[in-house]
Scaffold this motif. Structure first.
Motif, PDB file in Angstrom:
ATOM      1  N   LEU A  42       0.825  -1.157  -0.113  1.00 57.20           N
ATOM      2  CA  LEU A  42       0.196   0.018   0.153  1.00 57.20           C
ATOM      3  C   LEU A  42       0.839   1.464  -0.157  1.00 57.20           C
ATOM      4  O   LEU A  42       2.009   1.248   0.706  1.00 57.20           O
ATOM      5  CB  LEU A  42      -0.853  -0.026   1.120  1.00 57.20           C
ATOM      6  CG  LEU A  42      -1.786  -1.094   1.277  1.00 57.20           C
ATOM      7  CD1 LEU A  42      -2.686  -1.008   2.528  1.00 57.20           C
ATOM      8  CD2 LEU A  42      -2.687  -1.499   0.148  1.00 57.20           C
ATOM      9  N   ALA A  43       0.266   2.411  -0.715  1.00 60.47           N
ATOM     10  CA  ALA A  43       1.060   3.562  -0.807  1.00 60.47           C
ATOM     11  C   ALA A  43       1.314   3.900   0.765  1.00 60.47           C
ATOM     12  O   ALA A  43       0.814   3.569   1.744  1.00 60.47           O
ATOM     13  CB  ALA A  43       0.024   4.677  -1.363  1.00 60.47           C
ATOM     14  N   PRO A  44       2.681   4.812   1.094  1.00 60.82           N
ATOM     15  CA  PRO A  44       3.243   4.866   1.938  1.00 60.82           C
ATOM     16  C   PRO A  44       2.563   5.767   2.998  1.00 60.82           C
ATOM     17  O   PRO A  44       1.908   6.996   2.713  1.00 60.82           O
ATOM     18  CB  PRO A  44       4.614   5.449   1.728  1.00 60.82           C
ATOM     19  CG  PRO A  44       4.430   6.266   0.309  1.00 60.82           C
ATOM     20  CD  PRO A  44       3.378   5.278  -0.457  1.00 60.82           C
ATOM     21  N   ARG A  45       2.718   5.517   4.383  1.00 59.71           N
ATOM     22  CA  ARG A  45       2.359   6.629   5.515  1.00 59.71           C
ATOM     23  C   ARG A  45       3.680   7.160   5.982  1.00 59.71           C
ATOM     24  O   ARG A  45       4.629   6.382   5.935  1.00 59.71           O
ATOM     25  CB  ARG A  45       1.516   5.679   6.633  1.00 59.71           C
ATOM     26  CG  ARG A  45      -0.012   5.273   6.495  1.00 59.71           C
ATOM     27  CD  ARG A  45      -0.149   4.319   5.642  1.00 59.71           C
ATOM     28  NE  ARG A  45      -1.861   4.268   5.595  1.00 59.71           N
ATOM     29  CZ  ARG A  45      -2.376   3.597   4.777  1.00 59.71           C
ATOM     30  NH1 ARG A  45      -1.921   3.062   3.716  1.00 59.71           N
ATOM     31  NH2 ARG A  45      -3.658   3.509   4.659  1.00 59.71           N
ATOM     32  N   PHE A  46       3.635   8.112   6.800  1.00 61.56           N
ATOM     33  CA  PHE A  46       4.712   8.694   7.517  1.00 61.56           C
ATOM     34  C   PHE A  46       4.504   9.383   8.740  1.00 61.56           C
ATOM     35  O   PHE A  46       3.623  10.114   8.893  1.00 61.56           O
ATOM     36  CB  PHE A  46       5.121   9.704   6.438  1.00 61.56           C
ATOM     37  CG  PHE A  46       5.295   9.655   5.035  1.00 61.56           C
ATOM     38  CD1 PHE A  46       6.138   9.031   4.526  1.00 61.56           C
ATOM     39  CD2 PHE A  46       4.190   9.905   4.240  1.00 61.56           C
ATOM     40  CE1 PHE A  46       6.103   8.953   3.188  1.00 61.56           C
ATOM     41  CE2 PHE A  46       3.979   9.515   2.860  1.00 61.56           C
ATOM     42  CZ  PHE A  46       5.157   9.004   2.331  1.00 61.56           C
ATOM     43  N   ALA A  96      10.675  10.198  12.301  1.00 60.68           N
ATOM     44  CA  ALA A  96       9.556  11.043  11.765  1.00 60.68           C
ATOM     45  C   ALA A  96       9.849  11.316  10.115  1.00 60.68           C
ATOM     46  O   ALA A  96      10.814  11.457   9.840  1.00 60.68           O
ATOM     47  CB  ALA A  96       9.446  12.437  12.385  1.00 60.68           C
ATOM     48  N   GLY A  97       8.824  11.170   9.400  1.00 59.32           N
ATOM     49  CA  GLY A  97       8.908  11.404   8.000  1.00 59.32           C
ATOM     50  C   GLY A  97       9.579  10.102   7.156  1.00 59.32           C
ATOM     51  O   GLY A  97       9.707  10.204   5.901  1.00 59.32           O
ATOM     52  N   ASP A  98       9.784   9.085   8.001  1.00 64.93           N
ATOM     53  CA  ASP A  98      10.218   7.863   6.927  1.00 64.93           C
ATOM     54  C   ASP A  98       9.058   7.009   6.311  1.00 64.93           C
ATOM     55  O   ASP A  98       7.861   7.250   7.020  1.00 64.93           O
ATOM     56  CB  ASP A  98      10.729   6.974   7.988  1.00 64.93           C
ATOM     57  CG  ASP A  98      12.222   7.053   8.228  1.00 64.93           C
ATOM     58  OD1 ASP A  98      13.013   7.775   7.586  1.00 64.93           O
ATOM     59  OD2 ASP A  98      13.012   6.151   8.835  1.00 64.93           O
ATOM     60  N   PRO A  99       9.261   6.601   5.261  1.00 60.97           N
ATOM     61  CA  PRO A  99       8.156   6.035   4.561  1.00 60.97           C
ATOM     62  C   PRO A  99       7.750   4.562   5.047  1.00 60.97           C
ATOM     63  O   PRO A  99       8.921   3.888   5.118  1.00 60.97           O
ATOM     64  CB  PRO A  99       8.587   6.027   3.043  1.00 60.97           C
ATOM     65  CG  PRO A  99       9.920   6.043   3.134  1.00 60.97           C
ATOM     66  CD  PRO A  99      10.496   6.748   4.285  1.00 60.97           C
ATOM     67  N   VAL A 100       6.749   4.438   5.352  1.00 64.70           N
ATOM     68  CA  VAL A 100       6.419   3.118   5.945  1.00 64.70           C
ATOM     69  C   VAL A 100       5.155   2.200   4.785  1.00 64.70           C
ATOM     70  O   VAL A 100       4.045   2.873   4.631  1.00 64.70           O
ATOM     71  CB  VAL A 100       5.431   3.040   7.041  1.00 64.70           C
ATOM     72  CG1 VAL A 100       4.948   1.808   7.854  1.00 64.70           C
ATOM     73  CG2 VAL A 100       6.760   3.603   8.284  1.00 64.70           C
ATOM     74  N   TRP A 101       5.552   1.257   4.312  1.00 67.16           N
ATOM     75  CA  TRP A 101       4.814   0.789   3.066  1.00 67.16           C
ATOM     76  C   TRP A 101       4.103  -0.553   4.053  1.00 67.16           C
ATOM     77  O   TRP A 101       4.832  -1.580   4.588  1.00 67.16           O
ATOM     78  CB  TRP A 101       5.468   0.026   2.091  1.00 67.16           C
ATOM     79  CG  TRP A 101       5.879   1.470   1.107  1.00 67.16           C
ATOM     80  CD1 TRP A 101       6.923   2.155   1.534  1.00 67.16           C
ATOM     81  CD2 TRP A 101       5.661   1.685  -0.239  1.00 67.16           C
ATOM     82  NE1 TRP A 101       7.198   3.120   0.451  1.00 67.16           N
ATOM     83  CE2 TRP A 101       6.183   2.811  -0.479  1.00 67.16           C
ATOM     84  CE3 TRP A 101       4.817   1.170  -1.050  1.00 67.16           C
ATOM     85  CZ2 TRP A 101       6.201   3.325  -1.661  1.00 67.16           C
ATOM     86  CZ3 TRP A 101       4.803   1.569  -2.378  1.00 67.16           C
ATOM     87  CH2 TRP A 101       5.309   2.549  -2.723  1.00 67.16           C
ATOM     88  N   VAL A 102       2.544  -0.762   3.957  1.00 66.50           N
ATOM     89  CA  VAL A 102       2.187  -1.687   4.676  1.00 66.50           C
ATOM     90  C   VAL A 102       2.022  -2.788   3.472  1.00 66.50           C
ATOM     91  O   VAL A 102       1.581  -2.578   2.505  1.00 66.50           O
ATOM     92  CB  VAL A 102       0.756  -1.323   5.159  1.00 66.50           C
ATOM     93  CG1 VAL A 102       0.066  -2.874   5.495  1.00 66.50           C
ATOM     94  CG2 VAL A 102       0.918  -0.651   6.488  1.00 66.50           C
ATOM     95  N   SER A 103       2.618  -3.916   3.791  1.00 62.93           N
ATOM     96  CA  SER A 103       2.611  -5.169   2.646  1.00 62.93           C
ATOM     97  C   SER A 103       1.519  -6.024   3.006  1.00 62.93           C
ATOM     98  O   SER A 103       1.601  -6.911   3.941  1.00 62.93           O
ATOM     99  CB  SER A 103       3.658  -5.872   2.699  1.00 62.93           C
ATOM    100  OG  SER A 103       3.717  -7.097   1.663  1.00 62.93           O
TER     101      SER A 103
END
Ligand code: HEM
Length: 468
Positions: free
Chosen positions: A315-319, A333-340
């Motif tokens: 899924l498109a990233p959360r930060f 803070a501000g790192d991209p987190v992609w839920v797989s």
């Protein structure tokens, strides 16, 4: 490195991260997209989980990201939009100009439609989306009924075209059925005049496949959609763009084009993959999928397929707005987190539920997302796919995969997973009218509810028909 989280790790998460720095940008990372990922993604997710725990730092086509492969952590992120917002402006590396200019995923993220945005702008858009989809998702509405009739007609046309190769023969059901059928449905939803929808779809596929031609394809696509949006502003009709405009009168033409691009992509691509994955499940399965089909339990079966083979894998990233603990790491803070989604579904905590060891209900799968941003179009997507699959098995008495399911060629996209092609041997059912072959429209001649038959698509599809 913060190891404190290990106390709530289950067995599967017991392995700690290897020595290194917490800062994503200074870690040595393994690439996610490899041949192994293409052919055996489950093995890759397991390896990542063993090595790093439920959240793994990986290299996504040259950009460092966190990939969430733990079910519990995925749910935690998806359900908490405040502490895990989307919004590209929240991405530190992007603000600092550290993303490669030619990053293949750039074009699909930078479009910045409802799927990517956050904040009040997102809330307004999401409300408008819900309103604009409603007439197509409520079976009592004329739009929903017309759509279903149209899809049934498109399915029959495509089957007739395949059957031109003979009452028995070979076909690629991906290229000849599961990809074009949702395209036709998308054209209908968008109220696209004539053949413009074909070119837009071809460009949409290029953007989603994130290849080297993604950027120019995106530019052409947005141009075509802006033209369509402008036409709907002048003369609204019973279609998605007009309903979206009615629900969000302040939307600008360029914002509208971005939303139209999303619906085109979602309908044509995501639904196409769901159809293909369902066909594979029925043909390669142990017979229970086929039994569900005969028992008219197609929705249940579709839900199972979506769970076992999620079309939308990452899924498109959360930060996170602040440094926060997730899995074995402190995410800055501000790192991209992609839920797989696909990764989380291989977490034993979830996977056991699919085997009947019900720690987590199978209804709790993440294939449609979770929390406030879950998919608003589940009913529509399931309807299109259900009509497509039932029509196929009604008209073909014999369908057999030419290759074992595990040897089918898979598309290597970081966002989607489905077969690149779906070669089958088919026999047309005896009940299928012989006249149907003759009734199949000549390429480029028939008219549909969406306007004159899409000539370029039809020419392309006719070229795929294999004579015996
Ligand atoms: C098999 C088909 C589909 C699947 C598996 C699917 C899956 C998903 C998932 C997993 C999300 C959540 C994304 C996230 O949390 O980051 C989502 C969101 C969304 N989907 Fe779908 N989808 C499908 C079809 C569609 C279709 C056909 C449409 C449009 C007609 C659509 C429109 C959307 C939109 C607008 C969102 C964003 C919602 C928001 O962020 O508020 N989807 N979808």
């Amino acid at each position: 490195m913060n190891m404190g989280k290990s106390m709530d790790c289950d067995l599967n998460h017991a392995a700690g991260p290897p020595p290194g720095h917490d800062r994503l940008e200074s870690m040595v990372l393994e690439p996610l997209i490899t041949r192994d990922y293409e052919s055996r993604p489950d093995m890759v997710y397991d390896r990542l989980r063993r090595r790093y725990g439920p959240v793994a730092p990986v290299d996504l086509l040259g950009v460092p990201v966190w990939l969430v492969v733990g079910y519990r952590e995925a749910l935690q992120v998806l359900q908490d939009d405040t502490n895990w917002p989307k919004g590209l402006q929240n991405w530190r590396a992007r603000s600092e100009g550290r993303l490669p200019k030619d990053w293949p995923l750039g074009p699909s993220l930078e479009v910045n439609h409802v799927l990517i945005q956050d904040g009040p702008g997102h809330r307004t858009l999401r409300t408008a989306w819900d309103a604009a989809l409603r007439p197509f998702q409520d079976p009592r509405q004329p739009e929903a009924r017309r759509l279903k009739t149209a899809i049934t007609g498109y399915a029959d046309e495509l089957i007739s075209l395949v059957a031109r190769g003979g009452r028995t023969g070979w076909a690629d059901l991906s290229a000849q059925y599961s990809r074009p059928l949702p395209l036709m449905a998308a054209s209908h939803l968008l109220g696209f005049p004539g053949s413009q929808g074909d070119d837009a779809l071809m460009d949409m596929w290029r953007v989603l496949d994130a290849g080297s031609d993604a950027a120019p394809a995106l530019e052409r696509l947005l141009g075509a959609l802006a033209e369509l949006g402008a036409a709907k502003m002048r003369a609204p009709g019973p279609d998605f763009p007009s309903f979206l405009l009615a629900a969000h009168p302040g939307i600008s033409l360029s914002e509208l084009s971005r939303e139209l691009m999303l619906i085109l992509g979602m309908v044509s691509d995501h639904v196409g993959v769901l159809i293909s994955n369902t066909v594979v499940e029925v043909l390669a399965g142990d017979g229970s999928a086929r039994a569900s089909l005969s028992a008219g339990m197609i929705r249940d079966m579709m839900n199972r397929v979506a769970m076992r083979k999620p079309p939308h894998i990452n899924l498109a990233p959360r930060f996170p707005p602040e440094d926060v603990q997730l899995g074995n790491y402190t995410i800055a803070a501000g790192d991209p987190v992609w839920v797989s989604v696909a990764g989380a579904h291989t977490d034993p905590l979830f996977a056991k539920s699919a085997e009947g060891d019900a720690v987590v209900s199978t209804r709790a799968h993440l294939s449609w997302g979770a929390g406030p941003r879950q998919c608003p179009s589940r009913e529509l997507a399931s309807t299109i796919a259900a009509v497509a699959v039932s029509r196929l098995f009604e008209h073909f008495s014999g369908l057999e995969l030419v290759l074992p399911a595990d040897q089918l060629p898979w598309r290597s996209s970081p966002l989607m997973r489905g077969p690149r092609s779906l070669p089958v041997r088919y026999s047309v059912s005896d009940a299928y009218p012989a006249a149907a072959d003759a009734a199949a429209p000549e390429p480029g001649t028939a008219d549909t509810a969406a306007g004159p038959r899409r000539s370029s698509l039809w020419r392309y599809l006719s070229g795929l028909v294999r004579s015996r």
